[in-house]
Design a protein around this motif. Structure first.
Motif, PDB file in Angstrom:
ATOM      1  N   PHE A  51      47.844 -49.411 -14.318  1.00 32.54           N
ATOM      2  CA  PHE A  51      47.805 -48.312 -13.355  1.00 32.54           C
ATOM      3  C   PHE A  51      46.814 -47.247 -13.808  1.00 32.54           C
ATOM      4  O   PHE A  51      46.079 -46.696 -13.016  1.00 32.54           O
ATOM      5  N   GLY A  96      48.609 -47.560  -4.864  1.00 35.37           N
ATOM      6  CA  GLY A  96      49.774 -46.724  -4.614  1.00 35.37           C
ATOM      7  C   GLY A  96      50.926 -47.513  -4.053  1.00 35.37           C
ATOM      8  O   GLY A  96      51.334 -48.505  -4.615  1.00 35.37           O
ATOM      9  N   TYR A  97      51.442 -47.087  -2.918  1.00 38.38           N
ATOM     10  CA  TYR A  97      52.591 -47.751  -2.328  1.00 38.38           C
ATOM     11  C   TYR A  97      52.190 -48.846  -1.361  1.00 38.38           C
ATOM     12  O   TYR A  97      53.032 -49.451  -0.728  1.00 38.38           O
ATOM     13  N   GLN A  98      50.912 -49.071  -1.231  1.00 37.65           N
ATOM     14  CA  GLN A  98      50.453 -49.991  -0.208  1.00 37.65           C
ATOM     15  C   GLN A  98      50.640 -51.434  -0.630  1.00 37.65           C
ATOM     16  O   GLN A  98      51.044 -51.753  -1.733  1.00 37.65           O
ATOM     17  N   LYS A  99      50.308 -52.312   0.278  1.00 38.38           N
ATOM     18  CA  LYS A  99      50.519 -53.733   0.041  1.00 38.38           C
ATOM     19  C   LYS A  99      49.709 -54.193  -1.162  1.00 38.38           C
ATOM     20  O   LYS A  99      48.698 -53.618  -1.528  1.00 38.38           O
ATOM     21  N   VAL A 100      50.175 -55.254  -1.742  1.00 40.17           N
ATOM     22  CA  VAL A 100      49.467 -55.906  -2.827  1.00 40.17           C
ATOM     23  C   VAL A 100      48.736 -57.105  -2.247  1.00 40.17           C
ATOM     24  O   VAL A 100      49.314 -57.872  -1.487  1.00 40.17           O
ATOM     25  N   PHE A 102      46.854 -60.565  -3.036  1.00 38.57           N
ATOM     26  CA  PHE A 102      46.812 -61.571  -4.095  1.00 38.57           C
ATOM     27  C   PHE A 102      45.528 -62.390  -4.021  1.00 38.57           C
ATOM     28  O   PHE A 102      44.990 -62.637  -2.945  1.00 38.57           O
ATOM     29  N   GLY A 103      45.093 -62.829  -5.181  1.00 39.43           N
ATOM     30  CA  GLY A 103      44.039 -63.829  -5.230  1.00 39.43           C
ATOM     31  C   GLY A 103      44.615 -65.193  -4.899  1.00 39.43           C
ATOM     32  O   GLY A 103      45.818 -65.359  -4.702  1.00 39.43           O
TER      33      GLY A 103
ATOM     34  N   TYR B  35      56.562 -60.779   1.732  1.00 39.81           N
ATOM     35  CA  TYR B  35      55.397 -61.633   1.558  1.00 39.81           C
ATOM     36  C   TYR B  35      55.846 -63.067   1.803  1.00 39.81           C
ATOM     37  O   TYR B  35      57.028 -63.385   1.728  1.00 39.81           O
ATOM     38  N   TYR B 103      54.259 -46.605 -11.287  1.00 43.20           N
ATOM     39  CA  TYR B 103      54.643 -47.400 -10.132  1.00 43.20           C
ATOM     40  C   TYR B 103      55.384 -48.641 -10.607  1.00 43.20           C
ATOM     41  O   TYR B 103      55.044 -49.245 -11.596  1.00 43.20           O
TER      42      TYR B 103
END
Lengths: 112, 116
Positions: A51, A96-100, A102-103, B35, B103
């Motif tokens: 982070f 932040g709080y947003q979506k992750v 992925f590769g 997801y 986080y």
């Protein structure tokens, strides 16, 4: 928009070999970076995350990753792999709080 | 260590049926996500939820999908009329409020949905 590229789709190593899995990302804001592992038949587990602070991040099971801002990279490393490291490894980026995001994942096969 | 709990672990349903996938996020987390991972493909974002409303959704999350936090602890994903291509592993995740802290982003163990 954020995106992640993992260059190696399938890596085969012998036990005790060193591992480096590449990950490059693009993201316009303050970036949070993750490596997840998925062992066969199991769920996603967090290996490590970045982070802020020290760009060299140490995770579980002897893994580490280095955040190089100038190269937009977050490569995963382990000095000596074991057969039990056979799994699929996913790099991910989030803000932040947003979506992750992925590769596509790298399948690692470690041969005894 | 706190966990995100998902039930059931495996659900088999007939095409056209409605399914509800359940998740119990970590208690002090404020942001919730679904997801999915189709077999052999990458993990894809479906939806994020904050303050009792959807904050972001992907193009996958069409009118057949809905999310709800019915009682302050559960977070559910409903698929109204399942299709064969909905067969996937569905992961719930939650993340904590920063408020100066680090986080946290934790995934559940997943629900494998098989549509036949």
């Amino acid at each position: 928009a954020q995106s992640v590229s993992q260059h190696n789709h399938h890596v085969i190593l012998s036990e005790a070999a060193s591992l480096e899995l590449g990950c490059n990302y693009s993201y316009g804001g303050t970036v949070n970076l993750f490596w997840y592992v998925q062992y066969p038949g199991q769920h996603l587990q967090l290996l490590l995350k970045y982070f802020s602070g020290d760009p060299l991040v140490k995770g579980i099971k002897g893994f580490e990753a280095e955040f190089i801002k100038s190269k937009f990279s977050f490569n995963l490393r382990k000095p000596s792999v074991q057969w039990s490291d056979t799994a699929e490894y996913f790099c991910a980026v989030g803000g932040g709080y947003q979506k992750v995001t992925f590769g596509t994942g790298t399948k690692l096969q470690v041969i005894p | 260590e706190p966990e995100v709990t998902q039930t059931p672990s495996h659900q088999v349903t007939q095409m056209g049926q409605e399914v509800i996938l359940r998740c119990v996020p970590i208690s002090n987390h404020l942001y919730f996500y679904w997801y999915r991972q189709i077999l052999g493909q990458k993990v894809e974002f479906l939806v994020s939820f904050y303050n009792n409303e959807i904050s972001e959704k992907s193009e996958i999350f069409d009118d057949q999908f809905s999310v709800e936090r019915p009682d302050g602890s559960n977070f559910t994903l409903k698929i109204r009329s399942t299709k064969l291509e909905d067969s996937a592993m569905y992961f719930c995740a939650s993340s904590e409020s920063a408020q100066g802290l680090g986080y946290g982003y934790t995934f559940g163990s997943g629900t494998r949905l098989t549509v036949v």
